[in-house]
Design an enzyme around this catalytic site. Sequence first.
Site, short mmCIF file in Angstrom:
data_model
loop_
_atom_site.label_atom_id
_atom_site.label_comp_id
_atom_site.label_asym_id
_atom_site.label_seq_id
_atom_site.Cartn_x
_atom_site.Cartn_y
_atom_site.Cartn_z
N CYS A 162 0.84 -1.20 0.00
CA CYS A 162 0.00 0.00 0.00
C CYS A 162 0.87 1.25 0.00
O CYS A 162 1.85 1.33 0.76
CB CYS A 162 -0.89 0.00 1.24
SG CYS A 162 -1.85 1.50 1.42
N CYS A 171 -6.94 0.71 -0.15
CA CYS A 171 -6.57 -0.09 1.03
C CYS A 171 -6.44 -1.57 0.68
O CYS A 171 -7.32 -2.14 0.01
CB CYS A 171 -7.62 0.10 2.13
SG CYS A 171 -7.23 -0.81 3.61
N PHE A 186 -18.84 -16.50 26.69
CA PHE A 186 -18.52 -15.30 25.91
C PHE A 186 -18.98 -15.54 24.47
O PHE A 186 -18.20 -15.47 23.51
CB PHE A 186 -17.02 -14.97 25.97
CG PHE A 186 -16.48 -14.79 27.37
CD1 PHE A 186 -16.56 -13.56 28.01
CD2 PHE A 186 -15.92 -15.85 28.07
CE1 PHE A 186 -16.08 -13.39 29.29
CE2 PHE A 186 -15.44 -15.69 29.36
CZ PHE A 186 -15.51 -14.45 29.97
N GLU A 201 -23.37 -14.91 27.63
CA GLU A 201 -22.80 -13.69 27.06
C GLU A 201 -23.27 -12.50 27.91
O GLU A 201 -24.37 -12.53 28.46
CB GLU A 201 -23.26 -13.59 25.59
CG GLU A 201 -23.24 -12.22 24.94
CD GLU A 201 -21.86 -11.61 24.80
OE1 GLU A 201 -20.91 -12.30 24.43
OE2 GLU A 201 -21.74 -10.40 25.12
N ASP A 254 -14.33 -17.97 24.72
CA ASP A 254 -13.73 -17.00 23.78
C ASP A 254 -13.80 -15.61 24.41
O ASP A 254 -14.58 -14.76 23.98
CB ASP A 254 -14.50 -17.05 22.45
CG ASP A 254 -13.94 -16.09 21.41
OD1 ASP A 254 -12.80 -15.60 21.59
OD2 ASP A 254 -14.65 -15.81 20.42
N CYS A 289 -7.75 -13.99 21.60
CA CYS A 289 -7.13 -12.94 20.77
C CYS A 289 -5.96 -12.31 21.52
O CYS A 289 -5.46 -11.27 21.11
CB CYS A 289 -8.16 -11.87 20.41
SG CYS A 289 -8.94 -11.14 21.86
C1 LIG Z 1 -13.93 -12.05 21.65
S1 LIG Z 1 -15.65 -11.75 21.73
C2 LIG Z 1 -16.23 -13.34 21.23
C3 LIG Z 1 -17.66 -13.42 20.83
C4 LIG Z 1 -18.07 -14.69 20.08
N1 LIG Z 1 -17.53 -15.88 20.69
C5 LIG Z 1 -17.68 -14.61 18.63
O1 LIG Z 1 -16.72 -15.28 18.23
O2 LIG Z 1 -18.31 -13.87 17.87
C6 LIG Z 1 -15.90 -11.69 23.45
C7 LIG Z 1 -17.33 -11.58 23.88
O3 LIG Z 1 -17.35 -11.50 25.32
C8 LIG Z 1 -18.37 -10.62 25.72
N2 LIG Z 1 -18.01 -10.17 27.09
C9 LIG Z 1 -17.10 -9.24 27.43
N3 LIG Z 1 -17.01 -9.15 28.78
C10 LIG Z 1 -17.88 -10.04 29.29
C11 LIG Z 1 -18.24 -10.43 30.60
N4 LIG Z 1 -17.68 -9.86 31.66
N5 LIG Z 1 -19.17 -11.40 30.76
C12 LIG Z 1 -19.75 -11.99 29.68
N6 LIG Z 1 -19.45 -11.67 28.40
C13 LIG Z 1 -18.53 -10.71 28.21
C14 LIG Z 1 -18.38 -9.53 24.67
O4 LIG Z 1 -19.65 -8.89 24.61
C15 LIG Z 1 -18.08 -10.34 23.40
O5 LIG Z 1 -19.27 -10.75 22.77
#
Ligand SMILES: C[S@@+](CC[C@H](N)C(=O)[O-])C[C@H]1O[C@@H](n2cnc3c(N)ncnc32)[C@H](O)[C@@H]1O
Length: 406
Positions: free
Chosen positions: A58, A141, A268, A288, A336, A362
């Site tokens: 780029c 991009c 999550f 979640e 996750d 991540c």
């Molecule tokens: C990395 S994302 C993964 C979401 C899903 N597994 C996906 O792959 O699309 C982390 C998720 O954790 C949720 N999250 C963050 N803090 C949290 C908490 N204290 N308790 C429950 N969920 C939470 C966020 O809203 C988000 O949806």
Amino acid sequence: MTTVKIKRLGHLGDGIADGPIYVPAALPGEVVTGTLDGEHLRDPKIDTPSENRVKPPCSHAKSCGGCQLQHASDVFVSDWKRDVVRQALAAHGIAVDLEPPITSPAKSRRRATFSVKRTKKGALAGFHMKASDTIISVPNCQLLHPELTAALPMVEALGVLGASRKGELSALVTRTDTGLDVTVTGGKEMDVALHQALSDLARDYDLARIAWDDDIALQRRAPVLRLGPADLTPPPGAFLQATREGEAALIDAVKQALTGVKRVADLFAGCGTFALPLAQDAMVHAVEGDRDMTNALDHAWRNAEGLKRITHEVRDLFRNPLQPEELAKCDGVVIDPPRAGAAAQVAELARSSVPRIAHVSCNPATFARDTATLIRAGYDVEWIRVVDQFRWSTHVELVALLRRNN
Ligand SMILES: C[S@@+](CC[C@H](N)C(=O)[O-])C[C@H]1O[C@@H](n2cnc3c(N)ncnc32)[C@H](O)[C@@H]1O
């Protein structure tokens, strides 16, 4: 002037020489001369380039803040990301063989947050320059799906309509199966005239939906993403995986880790990236913290055919993790968490008897910390798959299978 030799790449993509001295956009092995300013070498000139140095694809790579590693070869970046995971694990005494990352192709990002400012002639949309408030337009991009780069004029039109004279608005644009979904934050307050103008803009650019701050301003079609056999309409601004290819690689690894399980807890769970495909073969309890996301997941599940039952629960898993008694019915867990990891939930998993855990992360540092807890409690790491959907950045993701050994 000061001359240094770069020893390694830092976690922000800077070259690091002894000192430490941080050198922007320098690669290990390179000899670099510049002006020393504290721990930083300013205006560096490369005296001896690395064999891993390439011409950035780029033309904005030097100035745009969107990419950090376009000056390095794909093989170098891939090896480096694998090493980031390896070193994070080694810091906790964990050794696992790692295959090279599965990297999403160029021009595959399906969502981007553009910054937009009014200008004398109209508006300018793009990304911030490195460590700067200045916005740079990125019509070429290399990261974004072409439909997102083609959306730049639409985003600029949004800026003309909705940015305050001196302020900057953000437009999160997601490419869905039914058109672009746009979530605007930081714009003017909504009123009748703005609403009418947005309706015209949505028609002119054939947008699926526009959300303004926390509200859906208008929806011409539901923005839909296919997940397994389900059609998901995510709430505005919801977490989604960054590329279709990355999402597929993560789902594939999670499904492989949990092959044959009958009852899964998806912790999550977001909008159901894993819950919906897993429900083809297993009953899933999705947990979640965000109610809008669990509602979207539930709606997608109710309208899909051939899925086993998905129950859901809105719960703060940092403060109120699932207890071993609640996990007792599960023969598999997918977890996750956000970048902070899941120390509290992992402490409860460590006390549980769940036979298999698919851990998606991540952040290799918090993943390694949480995995060390599980290893001490009797889990083995069977394999780890490294996934790179943030090409040319310093981010890296992974999926691991942990199996109880007692
Ligand atoms: C990395 S994302 C993964 C979401 C899903 N597994 C996906 O792959 O699309 C982390 C998720 O954790 C949720 N999250 C963050 N803090 C949290 C908490 N204290 N308790 C429950 N969920 C939470 C966020 O809203 C988000 O949806």
